[in-house]
Design a protein around this motif. Structure first.
Motif: not given
Lengths: 114, 111
Positions: A78-87
């Motif tokens: 993914k090019p740019s991580a978002h906080m909601s990607d934490a999993a």
């Protein structure tokens, strides 16, 4: 026989930086490959699926994965991580036999720092 | 969400007692699966079913049995629960295209 190895049990990135989750597979047949995501205290959700069409597969939430037969890899990016990607993320290979039995990797926990 | 219901959502039981977990689907999908999820092991397949009365073992089937008398229900039974069977259990369903839909899971604690 089929097997799948996720090379990192834990990956930590900063918000806005690229994500790379690595997966190698072994299969006696032409495999179907999947990435699933599991958020805390939730069931699993399909991110994307490869089934011998295009080698670059686009999924939900900006994720994509590239099937590389020569390297037996199916890495998730993914090019740019978002906080909601934490999993927790699972790479899965399908056995081309009766039942389409799926074999899961051990999972990679993704942490995203602000 | 796909129509999959697992029951119970949480269960605490004692060693040596029988336990049955139920998976119910409203999608009329042919394939149903039971997985267990443990830290460091990811998801491991216990048993799966490819039709009514057709079941097969997965990679960690010892100590577990299953039954599928109707398309919509897939039961997982621990004949005599052990502490090593403390885990989160997931039911999944799929049609022929291999995409899995998962239930929300059952947290089982064997004391």
């Amino acid at each position: 026989a089929q097997s799948v190895t996720q090379l990192d049990s834990h990956v930590s990135v900063s918000e806005g930086t690229p994500v790379l989750l690595r997966c190698n597979y072994s299969s006696s047949y032409s495999p179907s490959l999947f990435w699933y995501v599991q958020h805390p205290n939730k069931g699993l959700q399909l991110l994307l699926k490869y089934t011998s069409a295009a080698t670059l597969v686009k999924g939900i939430n900006g994720f994509e994965a590239e099937f590389k037969k020569s390297e037996t890899s199916f890495h998730l990016t993914k090019p740019s991580a978002h906080m909601s990607d934490a999993a927790e993320y699972f790479c899965v290979v399908s056995a081309r036999e009766r039942g389409g039995k799926l074999i899961f990797g051990q999972g990679t926990e993704l942490s995203v720092k602000p | 969400d796909a129509g999959i219901t697992q029951s119970p959502r949480h269960k605490v039981t004692e060693t040596g007692t029988p336990v049955t977990l139920r998976c119910h689907q409203t999608e009329n999908h042919r394939y149903m699966y039971w997985y267990r999820q443990d830290p460091g092991h990811g998801l491991r397949l216990i048993h799966y079913s490819y039709g009514v009365k057709d079941t097969d073992k997965g990679e960690v089937s010892d100590g577990y049995s299953v039954s599928r008398s109707k398309t919509e229900d897939f039961l997982l039974t621990l004949e005599s629960a052990t502490s090593s069977q403390t885990s989160v259990y997931f039911c999944a369903i799929s049609a022929l295209n291999e995409k899995l839909f998962f239930g929300s899971g059952t947290q089982l604690s064997v004391l």
